[in-house]
Design an enzyme around this catalytic site. Structure first.
Site, PDB file in Angstrom:
ATOM      1  N   GLU A   1     -12.923  36.637  13.001  1.00  0.00           N
ATOM      2  CA  GLU A   1     -12.076  36.193  14.105  1.00  0.00           C
ATOM      3  C   GLU A   1     -12.758  35.913  15.443  1.00  0.00           C
ATOM      4  O   GLU A   1     -12.316  35.015  16.160  1.00  0.00           O
ATOM      5  CB  GLU A   1     -10.978  37.245  14.345  1.00  0.00           C
ATOM      6  N   SER A  38     -10.810  40.941  10.479  1.00  0.00           N
ATOM      7  CA  SER A  38     -12.262  40.803  10.303  1.00  0.00           C
ATOM      8  C   SER A  38     -12.870  42.049   9.658  1.00  0.00           C
ATOM      9  O   SER A  38     -14.045  42.337   9.814  1.00  0.00           O
ATOM     10  CB  SER A  38     -12.968  40.553  11.652  1.00  0.00           C
ATOM     11  N   GLY A  97       0.814  -1.220   0.000  1.00  0.00           N
ATOM     12  CA  GLY A  97       0.000   0.000   0.000  1.00  0.00           C
ATOM     13  C   GLY A  97       0.838   1.255   0.000  1.00  0.00           C
ATOM     14  O   GLY A  97       0.316   2.356  -0.104  1.00  0.00           O
ATOM     15  N   ASN A  98       2.177   1.084   0.148  1.00  0.00           N
ATOM     16  CA  ASN A  98       3.103   2.214   0.144  1.00  0.00           C
ATOM     17  C   ASN A  98       2.820   3.211   1.268  1.00  0.00           C
ATOM     18  O   ASN A  98       3.189   4.377   1.179  1.00  0.00           O
ATOM     19  CB  ASN A  98       3.073   2.938  -1.216  1.00  0.00           C
ATOM     20  N   THR A  99       2.153   2.752   2.331  1.00  0.00           N
ATOM     21  CA  THR A  99       1.849   3.691   3.419  1.00  0.00           C
ATOM     22  C   THR A  99       2.968   3.725   4.446  1.00  0.00           C
ATOM     23  O   THR A  99       2.942   4.525   5.364  1.00  0.00           O
ATOM     24  CB  THR A  99       0.538   3.294   4.123  1.00  0.00           C
TER      25      THR A  99
END
Length: 1334
Positions: A1266, A1085, A266-268
């Site tokens: 914000e 904001s 899975g190449n994880t």
């Protein structure tokens, strides 16, 4: 043996089109192939390590054995191109687009307002799409599971979940369709239409899901799988080769001759090692097509599972087996199912293999302790034949190593049935509930023969308490042959404590917590076993109800979003005040939205990679670039000497170098940059640059270090009201305390990105940058290159999130990139990797707050003296402004008659911190609210009473003499208590806590007063340019930038109202410095307030110019008027300029009017906390905010929810960890946890205060980006409240310290359970901790 074939073509399909690739490089991932080769840029790069889900695609494969097609989601950033032979890939472009038709998933996420900046959206869409392909009518559980591996930093997830919920079967209740007054509220539905609450979206408008309309699986691939003879595929890349064998025999031979070559399924595990640790494997063997690795067979003793099966396949296999056997036989199966449900994310489990997970032998593996405790075994094969290796303590040799020999291959794993009287349990604790590596995991098994309570066999394994999975053998020996009772177990706890010792400087830190968890888990196992023995009538005594530990609640309920109707007399085509969808939401869900890195490559374009310091404080002795220049593809190295113009940026009288020349002052300090023809080559070039240093003495890291050495950025600030010293003499009680607030990484989903293109004549440059302040970027590029600003145009289409982190640092990065473009005379692109971004760009200031408070016995606070120390890092950046804002908000909503506040920005050898949504206010208020809490605890009164008693009332004045009315703040407070049913639920919480020994609930209600606009008056101005074309279409440009906050959507609404035309006629393309010059940052904001007024003024000017035409032809259409205007020689273009308010702050006199108005809000939260593990769930959140009359309720509610979730992350989850030498450990989503879907409050209600007005801003609205960040602290205080209830069980009362963030570790230790108290404390100073306490 099958024919060996050198090279070999991979044939696969993408979105129904055939792709044949003959020279695939083993290091090429599907993500880079999609984005760079096929120009399918809808799939995004967010982290490169499978941790954020932005790159999710759907993979479909045909299984010839069962003649079925399987679909699964996967992270394309980890999928090697070499593995795709025979697969069909579907990306976000393949399921729908605005040119053809959009898919229901795309439509619903967009219309439910689930896309703000839009960068995570394609991944969300693909996760949900894959789920629907497999299960067209999913449950809510399915949806939350499917989205667990997808991170979003903008929305707070609620709208995404709501959009997806519409596919559910159970969504029959009217609440789920977006209605507020629902049958669940007990409101009788009335027939009068005007009583109907407005909704954020109407479910009835959605396209139905029609599974027959999906792309079919390519018949050619079915034919290939059925008839083609599989052939070995071999690929050679620049540094690695890749072999994909087709038979077990061939695989064994390959492994025998190349014992060091890793097996990749899975190449994880191997993928992230190559990417992040620079590991190079000359050969990779990928046995994904070896059928023997996928076989499953049952025996009377249990089941053999192929080592190649993915974790998701093992999970579904076990789930199918459990109902087929009596319960007593499947104890181990069920424990594994539980662990598999929590391991990684759906995308990872779909590809990661079972055998790979075992063999990678992670110290904190979720599965290995359970498999070992359950007596599982692994069948391995090599040239010498097969053998079976038991999974026991001898299997795990050292970190990442097992007893399996290098040339052996794990073929299958045996999982045995359990017997009658045998119990298996698994427990885990992780920094985040889902998609997170565990802190500690355990597998425990016990066997009682025939109806006895005497233990015949017991096995306990732990992960996360050493370099390997460890067996608690001595502890088991203390239990076996003895009756399972309190005496046996209390002995076992003591043995376990001595057996599993972690040194105080152990890697990973959290030592006391990890040791405490080993005991807590054994205790939890004890409770479950007692429960089982009682059910089997082996023991007679009932386990008291309050001792039991049920899992925390997890079902997400529909929430409420209440906002105001538009006035009855408002025209239908006037969009202001309506919940309009984000103007580019649809193109964001289809992947068509263009971000900086999606711009096509120009001819000869180069890529820039940075070289950064590995020392915190050192002289640079030499810079050797010769080796880098030899590497393939490397074109040049850019150093400070190459800068033609200014080499520094001066702020507040301090110089910051663009590239360090003589000295570095933090790990991550930029020294030089490598430019090369590709991303990969640039990175390899950067890694090859050699720098020699001479360390300078005593680097400063913490604020304590800085205080000791008086290392501050001037000016320091002070505010005083009344006479604090005198007041302390007259009060009844004085209390002193302190709190640390950790920093926070912005984690915008799109990392810093820019592209600088030389036009080719007269030193002109175009810069395409992901920035909040285009004008600053233009200025820095011009200054750095020594050219006038009129030669530099900065373009910003949109940002994939920013949160304050794309202002100052972005400008410096753009300056460096522009030098490279200048020197090479070619276009240069710079896109930071997630890890580099986190290392270099800094984040929110960590703050240490100390306070002394004097109060009367009735709870009135008479005096407070507060000191703030912010860790500014190595450069000044905006720190002086941050500490000013900290002081200007320190009163929050409380009228303290005598108050003194002092704030200092500490200069340390950390990466420089910068602006972050909230700009110091969350840290400021956190200290004040902690002080309020302490006062309440000292007096033994509820905290909300102390808060209420000290609030401003009537006409009020802040400590800096600004007048305001707190009336709406008090309304929010009352409304929040009413909406959240505060008093009744407070009683219910206390009742719950009496009935539960180990689980506690807590509640908190927290107010906020937030000042809007810039105290630096010049930053409040704004301008807009509006063109009307003769066909009647309108183009609006303004100084604000779009980062997901919906400013372009609101500007479109403003223009629509002022010109009296529908929004569809109005377009906003981008923000650029050549249309609207000298703009201010989109920050504080204030973006909509300022730019909205500018757009309004421009549109009014144009509308007035058209008046004579309208009078002449009152019945004409808009198009006929605009055409006539042109022939009458009336200008159809206008500039709108808004001066902005004149605000100021005089720090000498300590008075001023630094803000235009205040936003008020109140949030009430309830949490449920597991005192044994520190795990918690936010059960319910109610937020009431006064935001005047909203211009766009859906956008504003999105801002409130998103900010709240970011605040929840800041105060309970997100922890930046630095090594003792100042290196950031947490450089990606696998180490740094931002909130996920699993962290959303189970009931999340937002109410906008009704009937409020704000004369100071456009259409009576208020800025909302914000303020709600700080409301996330209500979760922190609810946790603290629950922890106080847990402490009282141990006889601990009175104020206690809990620093932010209240992670499971801090919460668990604060609860002080008997198990935590057993852990002996390590003496500070006797060891070097693994991480600094910043």
């Amino acid at each position: 043996m099958s024919s060996k074939k050198e090279g070999g073509d991979i044939c696969f399909f993408i979105n129904g089109k055939k792709v044949t690739e003959s020279h695939a490089d083993p290091e090429t991932t599907l993500l880079s192939f999609l984005r760079e080769r096929l120009r399918l840029t809808g799939t995004k790069y967010g982290c490169g390590g499978g941790g954020c889900g932005a790159c999710t695609v759907m993979v479909s494969r045909y299984q010839p054995a069962t003649k079925t097609i399987v679909h699964y989601s996967a992270n394309s950033c980890l999928l090697p191109l070499c593995q795709l032979h025979g697969a069909a890939i579907t990306t976000v472009e393949g399921i729908g687009s605005t040119k053809t038709r959009i898919h229901p998933v795309q439509e619903r996420i967009a219309k439910a307002h689930g896309s703000q900046c839009g960068f995570c959206t394609p991944g969300m869409v693909m996760s949900m799409y894959t789920l629907l392909r497999n299960k067209p009518q999913p449950t809510m559980e399915d949806i939350t599971q499917a989205l667990a591996g997808n991170l979003c930093r903008c929305t707070g997830y609620r709208p995404i979940v709501d959009g997806c919920r519409t596919f559910c079967q159970e969504a029959t209740c009217c609440r789920a369709s977006g209605a507020a007054n629902c049958c669940l509220n007990g409101d009788e539905s009335t027939d009068e239409p005007e009583h109907e609450e407005p909704r954020l979206f109407d479910k009835e408008e959605f396209l139905p899901l029609d599974p027959t309309q999906e792309l079919i699986f390519p018949p050619e691939l079915i034919l290939m799988a059925e008839t083609g003879k599989p052939q070995t595929l071999t690929f050679r890349g620049e540094r690695m080769s890749w072999v994909s064998p087709v038979s077990l025999e061939e695989l064994v031979q390959l492994k025998t001759s190349n014992p060091k070559a890793p097996l990749v399924m899975g190449n994880t595990h191997v993928g992230p090692d190559i990417k992040f640790k620079g590991v190079v494997h000359p050969l990779i063997i990928s046995p994904t097509r070896v059928l023997e690795l996928f076989e499953v067979s049952q025996t009377p003793q249990g089941v053999w599972v192929g080592a190649g099966c993915s974790l998701a396949e093992v999970h579904s296999l076990l789930e199918k087996l459990v109902p087929q056997f009596p319960e007593e036989k499947t104890e181990l199966f069920r424990a594994l199912i539980q662990q598999l449900g929590n391991l990684g994310s759906q995308q990872i489990r779909n590809v990661a293999s079972f055998g790979g997970n075992i063999m990678s032998a992670y110290p904190n593996s979720d599965l290995n302790p359970v498999l070992a405790a359950g007596n599982c075994k692994v069948s391995v094969i090599s040239n010498g034949g097969r053998r079976e290796v038991p999974l026991n303590q001898d299997f795990f040799v050292s970190f990442g190593k097992t007893s399996v020999k290098p040339e052996e291959i794990a073929v299958s794993v045996f999982i045995p049935f359990t017997r009658k009287g045998e119990f298996v349990r698994a427990f885990r604790q992780a920094p985040r509930k889902e998609s997170s590596f565990a802190t500690v995991t355990t597998g425990m098994r016990v066997f009682f023969p025939g109806g006895s309570r005497v233990v015949q066999d017991v096995s306990v394994y732990y992960g996360g308490v050493g370099p390997t999975t460890v067996s608690a053998a001595k502890t088991c020996a203390a239990i076996v042959t003895r009756p399972w009772d309190d005496e046996t177990l209390s002995r076992a706890y003591d043995v376990l404590l001595d057996e599993l010792v972690l040194p105080p400087s152990a890697p990973g830190g959290k030592v006391d917590f990890r040791r405490s968890l080993t005991l807590s888990f054994l205790f939890k196992f004890n409770l479950e076993v007692l429960q089982k023995l009682r059910e089997m009538d082996v023991i007679a005594e009932e386990l008291p109800e309050r001792m039991q530990t049920q899992p925390l609640p997890r079902e997400i309920q529909p929430g409420l979003q209440e906002f105001q109707h538009v006035p009855k007399d408002q025209s239908n085509q006037d969009p202001v005040g309506r919940p309009i969808m984000h103007r580019s939401a649809i193109v964001q869900t289809t992947g068509e939205a263009v971000y900086c890195d999606d711009l096509p490559r120009t001819d000869g374009e180069l890529f820039l990679a940075l070289v950064t310091s590995s020392r915190a404080h050192a002289k640079i002795l030499a810079l050797d670039v010769s080796e880098a220049l030899q590497l393939p593809g490397v074109v040049d190295v850019i150093t400070a000497k190459d800068i033609p113009g200014r080499k520094v940026r001066t702020l507040f009288g301090y110089d910051e170098e663009l590239l360090a020349e003589a000295e570095v002052s933090c790990v991550g300090h930029m020294i030089c940059a490598v430019v090369a023809d590709t991303r990969t080559h640039a990175k390899r070039g950067a890694a090859a640059v050699k720098i020699s240093y001479e360390d300078l003495p005593e680097p400063l890291f913490t604020v304590e270090d800085a205080i000791e050495k008086s290392s501050f950025f001037e000016p320091q600030r002070i505010i005083e009201r009344g006479n604090v010293t005198e007041a302390f003499k007259t009060v009844d009680q004085v209390h002193e305390g302190q709190i640390r607030i950790g920093g926070q990484e912005h984690f915008y989903m799109e990392t810093q990105s820019m592209l600088v293109v030389p036009v080719g004549e007269e030193t002109e440059f175009n810069a395409y940058v992901s920035t909040q302040w285009p004008t600053l970027t233009q200025e820095v590029i011009a200054e750095t290159l020594g050219i006038p600003s009129n030669r530099v145009t900065c373009h910003v289409k949109r940002m994939g999130g920013a949160f304050g982190g794309k202002v100052t640092k972005t400008a410096i990065l753009a300056g460096i990139t522009s030098v490279a473009a200048w020197k090479t005379n070619r276009a240069v692109r710079c896109v930071l990797e997630r890890g580099e971004d986190m290392l270099i760009t800094g984040g929110r200031h960590p703050v240490l707050g100390k306070y002394k408070v004097g109060f009367m016995n009735d709870g009135r606070i008479m005096a407070a003296d507060i000191q703030y120390y912010a860790n500014a890092g190595n450069a000044v950046d905006e720190s002086p402004l941050v500490i000013e804002k900290i002081l200007l908000h320190m009163d929050n909503t409380y009228n303290f008659p005598n108050l003194r506040g002092r704030a200092a920005a500490c200069r340390t050898n950390m990466p420089s911190n910068t602006a972050f949504r909230g700009f110091g206010v969350p840290q400021s208020l956190m200290v004040v609210e902690n002080m309020m809490n302490d006062v309440a605890v000292v007096l033994g009164r509820p905290a909300d009473q102390i808060r209420e008693l000290n609030m401003y009332r009537g006409p009020s004045v802040t400590p800096y003499k600004m007048e305001f009315s707190p009336e709406n703040m008090l309304r929010c407070w009352e409304e929040c208590k009413l909406k959240s049913d505060y008093s009744a639920r407070r009683k219910a919480v206390d009742q719950f806590n009496l009935q539960n020994r180990w689980k506690k609930r807590g509640m908190a209600i927290i107010p906020i007063k937030y000042g809007i606009a810039f105290a630096e008056s010049f930053l409040n101005q704004a301008a807009a340019l509006v063109h009307i074309y003769t066909d009647g279409s309108v183009l609006v440009t303004h100084g604000g930038t779009e980062m997901g906050q919906g400013i372009h959507t609101k500007m479109q609404q403003v223009a629509s109202r002022e010109l009296h035309i529908p929004p569809a006629k109005i377009y906003i393309s981008e923000t650029s410095t050549n249309t609207v010059p000298n703009t201010c940052p989109s920050a504080a904001s204030f973006g909509t307030d300022a730019n909205g007024m500018a757009v309004k003024i421009a549109c009014q000017t144009l509308y007035q110019r058209l008046e004579p035409i309208r009078k002449k032809d009152p019945k004409g259409s808009w198009e006929s008027w605009t055409k006539a205007a042109f022939f009458e020689k009336i200008s159809l273009s206008a500039v709108g300029y808004y001066r902005g308010p004149d605000l100021y702050m005089d720090w000498e006199k300590m008075e001023g009017q630094p803000y235009l108005y205040f936003v008020f809000g109140v949030c009430c939260c309830e949490v449920e906390l597991d005192g044994l593990t520190g795990d918690y769930r936010t059960v319910r959140t109610d937020i009431v905010v006064d935001i005047g009359r909203s211009v766009n309720p859906s956008v504003d509610i999105g801002q409130i929810e998103g900010a709240f979730m970011q605040g929840l992350g800041l105060f309970t989850l997100e922890e930046l960890k630095f090594s003792p030498s100042g290196l950031l450990y947490t450089r990606g989503p696998s180490q740094y946890k931002i909130p996920g879907v699993c962290d959303v409050p189970l009931r999340f209600n937002v109410y906008m205060l009704s009937d409020t007005h704000n004369p100071h801003a456009i259409y009576s609205s208020k800025g909302i980006g914000e303020p709600a960040i700080f409301l996330g602290s209500s979760v922190f205080y609810a946790i603290k409240d629950a922890a106080a209830a847990a402490r009282s069980e141990s006889g601990l009362v009175g104020p206690f310290s809990l620093d932010s963030p209240a992670t499971p570790e801090r919460a668990c230790l604060a609860c002080a359970s008997p198990f935590t108290q057993k852990i002996p404390a390590s003496k500070p100073g006797s060891f070097t901790p693994w991480a600094l306490n910043i």
